[in-house]
Design a protein around this motif. Structure first.
Motif, PDB file in Angstrom:
ATOM      1  N   ALA A 251       0.831  -1.208   0.000  1.00  0.00           N
ATOM      2  CA  ALA A 251       0.000   0.000   0.000  1.00  0.00           C
ATOM      3  C   ALA A 251       0.867   1.259   0.000  1.00  0.00           C
ATOM      4  CB  ALA A 251      -0.925  -0.012   1.219  1.00  0.00           C
ATOM      5  N   THR A 252       1.931   1.247   0.798  1.00  0.00           N
ATOM      6  CA  THR A 252       2.822   2.409   0.878  1.00  0.00           C
ATOM      7  C   THR A 252       3.534   2.644  -0.447  1.00  0.00           C
ATOM      8  OG1 THR A 252       3.177   2.002   3.239  1.00  0.00           O
ATOM      9  CG2 THR A 252       4.771   3.423   2.122  1.00  0.00           C
ATOM     10  N   SER A 253       3.934   1.560  -1.104  1.00  0.00           N
ATOM     11  CA  SER A 253       4.659   1.697  -2.372  1.00  0.00           C
ATOM     12  C   SER A 253       3.800   2.384  -3.432  1.00  0.00           C
ATOM     13  CB  SER A 253       5.107   0.321  -2.872  1.00  0.00           C
ATOM     14  OG  SER A 253       4.003  -0.455  -3.308  1.00  0.00           O
ATOM     15  N   ILE A 254       2.526   2.022  -3.491  1.00  0.00           N
ATOM     16  CA  ILE A 254       1.628   2.617  -4.481  1.00  0.00           C
ATOM     17  C   ILE A 254       1.397   4.098  -4.182  1.00  0.00           C
ATOM     18  CG2 ILE A 254      -0.707   2.554  -5.429  1.00  0.00           C
ATOM     19  CD1 ILE A 254      -0.695  -0.481  -4.851  1.00  0.00           C
ATOM     20  N   ALA A 255       1.132   4.400  -2.915  1.00  0.00           N
ATOM     21  CA  ALA A 255       0.903   5.795  -2.531  1.00  0.00           C
ATOM     22  C   ALA A 255       2.159   6.631  -2.755  1.00  0.00           C
ATOM     23  CB  ALA A 255       0.484   5.859  -1.056  1.00  0.00           C
ATOM     24  N   LEU A 256       3.324   6.070  -2.419  1.00  0.00           N
ATOM     25  CA  LEU A 256       4.582   6.797  -2.579  1.00  0.00           C
ATOM     26  C   LEU A 256       4.884   7.059  -4.046  1.00  0.00           C
ATOM     27  CD1 LEU A 256       7.169   7.967  -1.363  1.00  0.00           C
ATOM     28  CD2 LEU A 256       8.161   5.665  -1.453  1.00  0.00           C
ATOM     29  N   ALA A 257       4.689   6.060  -4.899  1.00  0.00           N
ATOM     30  CA  ALA A 257       4.960   6.220  -6.329  1.00  0.00           C
ATOM     31  C   ALA A 257       4.064   7.303  -6.932  1.00  0.00           C
ATOM     32  CB  ALA A 257       4.758   4.899  -7.050  1.00  0.00           C
ATOM     33  N   LEU A 258       2.789   7.319  -6.552  1.00  0.00           N
ATOM     34  CA  LEU A 258       1.870   8.335  -7.064  1.00  0.00           C
ATOM     35  C   LEU A 258       2.283   9.727  -6.605  1.00  0.00           C
ATOM     36  CD1 LEU A 258      -1.549   6.491  -6.576  1.00  0.00           C
ATOM     37  CD2 LEU A 258      -0.350   6.926  -8.738  1.00  0.00           C
ATOM     38  N   TRP A 259       2.692   9.843  -5.343  1.00  0.00           N
ATOM     39  CA  TRP A 259       3.107  11.140  -4.808  1.00  0.00           C
ATOM     40  C   TRP A 259       4.381  11.634  -5.477  1.00  0.00           C
ATOM     41  CZ3 TRP A 259       7.435  12.382  -1.583  1.00  0.00           C
ATOM     42  CH2 TRP A 259       7.424  13.709  -1.119  1.00  0.00           C
ATOM     43  N   LEU A 260       5.370  10.757  -5.654  1.00  0.00           N
ATOM     44  CA  LEU A 260       6.631  11.138  -6.290  1.00  0.00           C
ATOM     45  C   LEU A 260       6.416  11.491  -7.762  1.00  0.00           C
ATOM     46  CD1 LEU A 260       9.071   8.503  -4.735  1.00  0.00           C
ATOM     47  CD2 LEU A 260       8.990  10.953  -4.255  1.00  0.00           C
ATOM     48  N   TYR A 261       5.526  10.756  -8.414  1.00  0.00           N
ATOM     49  CA  TYR A 261       5.219  11.048  -9.815  1.00  0.00           C
ATOM     50  C   TYR A 261       4.611  12.438  -9.953  1.00  0.00           C
ATOM     51  CZ  TYR A 261       2.740  10.882 -14.279  1.00  0.00           C
ATOM     52  OH  TYR A 261       2.258  11.168 -15.528  1.00  0.00           O
ATOM     53  N   ARG A 262       3.698  12.764  -9.058  1.00  0.00           N
ATOM     54  CA  ARG A 262       3.055  14.080  -9.099  1.00  0.00           C
ATOM     55  C   ARG A 262       4.070  15.179  -8.801  1.00  0.00           C
ATOM     56  NH1 ARG A 262      -2.098  14.750  -5.389  1.00  0.00           N
ATOM     57  NH2 ARG A 262      -0.481  14.459  -3.800  1.00  0.00           N
ATOM     58  N   GLU A 263       4.963  14.923  -7.842  1.00  0.00           N
ATOM     59  CA  GLU A 263       5.996  15.903  -7.520  1.00  0.00           C
ATOM     60  C   GLU A 263       6.932  16.120  -8.696  1.00  0.00           C
ATOM     61  OE1 GLU A 263       6.564  17.743  -4.525  1.00  0.00           O
ATOM     62  OE2 GLU A 263       4.447  17.147  -4.328  1.00  0.00           O
TER      63      GLU A 263
END
Length: 270
Positions: A251-263
């Motif tokens: 769950a953390t990996s998916i949320a982190l990837a989405l956040w980093l992609y947006r950044e």
């Protein structure tokens, strides 16, 4: 299956310790190569890696002793990592703490360093699982087949199509066909290492490889826990605490990837 690699004048060299050391040296070499290519001070990366390694060993052994107090008969047993016995998630937590301390102290690029670290970690972990195979720790559940009970690796027609039998002296029960969870994880980690290596060369943003590692290893570990025989499931849930941690990683990996992609997109726009 061969806990003692060699004995010289009564001094035993344990296979587990040798393979764990080999894994650490491989990670060390790989991270320094990455650091040079990225233009990061290799001395700072080296010091950070050593700190992460020391705290990782401490965390891995401490969590193993807490999880398996039956394996501790004396004070010496607490520190006897050469006999086998490290909890990966405890080691990962300790290693992350050590890495963060080094990253802050030396002002290293956080996500770039994290990407380098997980590629090296995956190959080191894979080699370490061969050490687990030699010591018999992290062993699997009884294999549902009346087959050979001679120590060694035996093939079958049931998934995963082979099983292992340990000799006396290993952590695992002797002369009992068991799921080869250590070797299953070794193969899974080698596949993850290759995927991460390819992803590192073509990553769309820093932190992507780290997120991908958490996703892939979380899935692998969640699956393997159904075959491992050392951690009983939690009453009322049917899952082990390792599986809960694995689900949290996913769950953390998916949320982190989405956040980093947006950044990363915002930085390009800016």
């Amino acid at each position: 299956m061969y806990p003692v690699l060699i004995e010289i004048f009564g001094i035993k060299i344990y296979t587990y310790g040798v393979l764990v050391a080999l894994g650490a040296l491989t990670a060390y070499w790989l991270v320094l190569r990455f650091a040079k290519k990225e233009g990061i001070n290799p001395n700072h990366v080296e010091n950070t890696l050593l700190l992460a390694l020391l705290l990782g060993i401490f965390g891995g052994r401490l969590s193993y002793v807490i999880e398996h107090p039956e394996h501790v008969q004396s004070l010496t047993d607490i520190f006897a990592i050469w006999n086998g016995g490290m909890n990966f998630f405890g080691g990962l937590a300790g290693g992350v703490v050590g890495a963060i301390i080094g990253i802050i102290k030396y002002r290293l690029p956080f996500w770039k360093t994290a990407d380098m670290a997980v590629v090296a970690l995956s190959i080191a972990h894979a080699i370490g699982r061969l050490g687990c195979t030699s010591a018999g720790c992290c062993y699997g559940k009884p294999f549902p087949l009346d087959g050979s009970v001679l120590p060694g690796i035996h093939f079958s027609d049931k998934f995963p199509f082979f099983y292992v039998v340990f000799s006396p002296g290993a952590v695992a029960p002797p002369y009992m066909p068991l799921y080869p969870t250590q070797l299953m994880e070794f193969m899974g980690l080698m596949a993850i290492f290759l995927v991460l290596l390819l992803a590192y060369r073509r990553k769309p943003f820093d932190g992507f490889v780290f997120s991908l590692y958490m996703l892939l290893y979380g899935v692998l570990r969640f699956f393997l826990e159904f075959f491992r025989g050392v951690t009983p499931p939690i009453s009322g849930i049917g899952l082990t605490w390792n599986q809960l941690v694995a689900l949290l990683m996913i769950a953390t990996s998916i949320a982190l990837a989405l956040w980093l992609y947006r950044e990363a997109r915002h930085e390009k726009v800016a």
